[in-house]
Structures are given as C-alpha cells and as structure tokens.
Scaffold this active site. Structure first.
Site, mmCIF file in Angstrom:
data_model
loop_
_atom_site.group_PDB
_atom_site.id
_atom_site.type_symbol
_atom_site.label_atom_id
_atom_site.label_comp_id
_atom_site.label_asym_id
_atom_site.label_seq_id
_atom_site.Cartn_x
_atom_site.Cartn_y
_atom_site.Cartn_z
ATOM 1 N N LYS A 112 -7.853 6.185 -19.295
ATOM 2 C CA LYS A 112 -8.248 6.556 -20.472
ATOM 3 C C LYS A 112 -7.014 6.311 -21.570
ATOM 4 C CE LYS A 112 -12.201 7.383 -18.931
ATOM 5 N NZ LYS A 112 -12.328 6.969 -17.605
ATOM 6 N N ARG A 120 1.108 -1.269 -0.072
ATOM 7 C CA ARG A 120 -0.002 0.034 0.112
ATOM 8 C C ARG A 120 0.963 1.228 0.130
ATOM 9 N NH1 ARG A 120 -1.820 1.701 4.691
ATOM 10 N NH2 ARG A 120 -2.464 -0.416 5.586
ATOM 11 N N TYR A 136 -16.760 16.127 -15.931
ATOM 12 C CA TYR A 136 -16.905 14.590 -15.843
ATOM 13 C C TYR A 136 -17.872 14.412 -14.779
ATOM 14 C CZ TYR A 136 -16.938 9.593 -14.668
ATOM 15 O OH TYR A 136 -17.073 8.408 -14.324
ATOM 16 N N ASP A 163 -7.637 18.577 -14.439
ATOM 17 C CA ASP A 163 -7.523 17.265 -15.126
ATOM 18 C C ASP A 163 -7.102 17.346 -16.359
ATOM 19 O OD1 ASP A 163 -8.478 15.004 -16.039
ATOM 20 O OD2 ASP A 163 -10.271 15.109 -14.740
HETATM 21 C C1 PLP Z 1 -12.138 13.637 -17.424
HETATM 22 C C2 PLP Z 1 -12.319 12.745 -16.564
HETATM 23 N N1 PLP Z 1 -11.697 12.777 -15.330
HETATM 24 C C3 PLP Z 1 -11.807 11.669 -14.344
HETATM 25 C C4 PLP Z 1 -12.448 10.616 -14.652
HETATM 26 C C5 PLP Z 1 -12.513 9.492 -13.572
HETATM 27 O O1 PLP Z 1 -11.734 8.251 -14.027
HETATM 28 P P1 PLP Z 1 -12.062 6.718 -13.479
HETATM 29 O O2 PLP Z 1 -13.398 6.341 -14.277
HETATM 30 O O3 PLP Z 1 -10.497 6.073 -13.967
HETATM 31 O O4 PLP Z 1 -12.329 6.911 -12.136
HETATM 32 C C6 PLP Z 1 -13.280 10.346 -15.773
HETATM 33 C C7 PLP Z 1 -13.778 9.045 -16.362
HETATM 34 O O5 PLP Z 1 -14.335 8.951 -17.378
HETATM 35 C C8 PLP Z 1 -12.930 11.548 -16.968
HETATM 36 O O6 PLP Z 1 -13.431 11.312 -17.862
#
Ligand code: PLP
Length: 384
Positions: free
Chosen positions: A193, A46, A98, A168
C-alpha cells in the site's frame, strides 16, 4: 534524523564499490563462501539478501523499531505472527478488519486450534481477556469502516496482562502514526500500500523492538519462506523515498474530498477520522499526526453505488489502496467478500458502502469525477 531524510536516505550502508546512489538489486539466490565455515554474512537469499536488508532497515528506522522483517505480502507477515502461538491460545482482534485478515483468522488459524474474540474498544478488549489470551491484534483505523482504537490504552492493557500487542499500521503508515512509540510490540504493514505507493508490487513488514521476539520471528520467517524478493525490495525502497510527500498530499486531498462528500445528498455517511463528526476524532488527533487518505462512505442505495463504480473515469474501480492512483473498492464484493453476509450487514459493509483510496491526482479532478459518477443521468448525459 528527520522522517523525510530517513525516507530518502534510508539505510546508508554501501554494499558495493561503485558509489551507486541506490542499493543495487542483488538478484541472487545464494552467496559464495571463501572457505569452510566462513561466511560474508550472506548465505542464501531466503535468509539474508542485501536488497531486502536495506529496505528492512529503512522501515525499522521509520517506525522507530529495532528491526523489521520483510515478507512477500502483508498476509505473509500476519501469518508469520500467528506462528508464535500454539493450539488453545486465545487472541483478541479488532471486530472490523481487512477481509483477508478475517479469512486468515477464521479459516486457517482457527483450524490450527487458535481461538479468537473480537472487540472494538479497550474496555471490550479488557472484558474478553481470559487465562488463555496471548495477544491483541488491532487495525487502526480499521478497514473498511475507519474505526479508531486508542493504541496507548490498549498497550497499557496488554502490558498489565502480559499480552503481545500487534498493530496493523497499513492505513496511516509511520508518517502519521507510530504504534511502537505508543507501546505496541509489533507494527504490521501491507507494504503493498503506502510504503510501496505505486500499485506495482506486493510486500509485507513486521517491525519490532524486542530482540528476542525479533529472533523468534526471523526464525519463523526463514523457515516458512515467504520472504520479499530482491526486485520487490528495491521497488519498496524506491517507493519509500517519497512516502512523506505522498502521504502529506494524499491526506490533504482526502480531507477535501471527505468534506465535499458530506455535502452530497446521495451520500448518507462518510467515515474519515479527520472529520470532527467522526466518533473517534479526538483519539485520532491524540495518537496520530495526520488522518491518512482512506475514506469510506455509504450512498443511498446499491444502484447509486454500482453506478458510481461504472462511471468513475479518473478513479479506478479496483481492489487495494495507498498508491498514487486513486482507487474505489466495493468491500462487499471485493475485500470483505469472505465475511458472512449477516456479519457484514450488521457492521454496515453492505451494498451501499464504498471505500476510496485517495491518490495523487488533483483533489478538484477527483471531486469532479465523483460528482459526475454520483449524478443520475439519462443515456444522453442529461441530469435527471
Ligand atoms: C489493513 C490491511 N492489512 C493487511 C493487508 C494484506 O496485505 P497484502 O495484500 O499485501 O497481503 C491489507 C490488504 O489490503 C490491508 O488492507
């Protein structure tokens, strides 16, 4: 070292004596000590694990950060950042986000006493700053409407008011955009992604430049425990090796598809920052070296949208993005289902909006697939 070379070679530390070209998967929960108080540097997975360390160092190098922390998902990375704040603290966030981040802010963070304002430009962010404001959290381009925010201008604002700027960077990745270089304090990723790139695992990253902030976040990460597992670390490490070539090819295809969509009578709006008609095209050109491979577009009615989702054959109707397989998402029912209907409708996240993640298939095949799915046809396939 060039970006392409870092993608392939990443963190070059050799963890074993065999000469293994790849970082082995250290599938262990714990590490043996030689004597009391003596550690190999690895105590418990961890806290540290070589497979995770390897991918963290690679992502840090790609984002030009000092360090990176790897999490089980992008949401775990975002939740870790929120633990920096105390009840009463105020955060200004992008007003198009998101849906999972929206849910985290509205249903978890607000319950825990954090306060939020939502804004879409540096000016409106500036106007929302109060004495309680501690951070600015932006997505750029935003999910799903592809709005672009000037990172350098937002960073100057954050600096002037002593605020943390979190960006982000999931949609563009460091291949196209480097938020830390533009003045952000934290670059956040859903590694699920483009970094992973194969729609086969989940991951999240925080990339940082300030050692004191890194230490605080590592403490929170090891205490709350949503760390990236060794096998998933290996998958992301492997995915990153082809990040540059995937991004390059995917964004070339996205550009062709976005331009083709603008010619279709069934399509009423195309949101892609690489189109000269995009309202923030000039900002995108200035702050990123590419426009990425995400497109959202509105069709003339809900029936056309639903028909497209049912009829695509190469493109798959699924949540997520950034992988080699092209995916089409219906934000209203999937990624943004938790945003209240009135708020969604006001933004244009309605029954007509679709989001397309352009993968590695041929652009021409993807265009043919979309054309077939958009055309109104009888049961026997005749155009009507
Ligand atoms: C722009 C963005 N940030 C964060 C996330 C969250 O990521 P995760 O699905 O890996 O938890 C997503 C998920 O689609 C996203 O599109």
């Amino acid at each position: 070292m060039d970006f392409h070379t870092i993608c392939v070679h990443g963190y070059r530390k050799k963890y074993d004596i065999t000469g293994s070209i790849t970082t082995p998967i250290f599938q262990t929960a714990t590490f043996a000590h030689l004597s009391a108080g003596q550690s190999t540097g690895y105590d418990y997975s961890r806290m540290q694990n070589p497979s995770r360390e390897s991918v963290e160092r690679t992502i840090a190098a790609l984002e030009e950060g000092g360090d990176a922390i790897a999490f089980a998902t992008g949401m775990a990375a975002a939740a870790c950042v929120l633990e920096l704040f105390a009840p009463g603290d105020h955060i200004i966030a992008s007003d198009d986000l998101y849906g999972g981040t929206y849910r985290l802010f509205h249903h978890i963070a607000m319950k825990n006493g954090l306060r939020f304002s939502f804004a879409s430009t540096p000016d409106s962010i500036g106007a929302a700053i109060t004495r309680a404001t501690k951070a600015i959290f932006i997505e750029t381009p935003t999910n799903p409407l592809m709005h672009v925010i000037d990172i350098a201008q937002t960073a100057a604002l954050a600096r002037a008011h002593g605020l943390l700027l979190i960006v982000d960077n999931t949609f563009l990745t460091p291949y196209c955009q480097k938020p830390l270089r533009l003045g952000a304090d934290i670059a956040l990723h859903s590694g699920t992604k483009y970094l992973g790139g194969h729609n086969d695992t989940l991951a999240g990253f925080l990339v940082l430049k300030d050692p004191a902030l890194t230490e605080k976040l590592r403490f929170i990460a090891k205490t709350t425990g949503a760390c990236l597992a060794p096998f998933d670390s290996f998958l992301i490490d492997r995915g990153v090796k082809t990040l540059a070539v995937r991004m390059e090819r995917q964004q070339q295809s996205a550009d062709k598809i976005a331009r083709w969509l603008t010619t279709r009578a069934e399509v009423t709006a195309v949101h892609y920052p690489g189109l000269e008609s995009h309202p923030e095209y000039e900002i995108s050109r200035r702050q990123s070296s590419g426009f990425g491979a995400m497109i959202s577009f509105a069709v003339r009615d809900g029936e056309t949208a639903r028909r497209l989702l049912e009829r695509v054959r190469i493109i798959q109707y699924a949540e997520s993005l950034g992988g080699v397989d092209s995916l089409v998402t219906y934000p209203m029912l999937q990624t943004h289902a938790d945003v209240p209907e009135a708020e969604r409708a006001a933004k244009g996240i309605d029954e007509r909006l679709l989001r397309l993640s352009v993968g590695l298939e041929s652009a021409e095949d993807l265009i043919d697939d979309l054309a077939d799915a958009l055309e109104r046809k009888d049961m026997d396939g005749t155009k009507i």
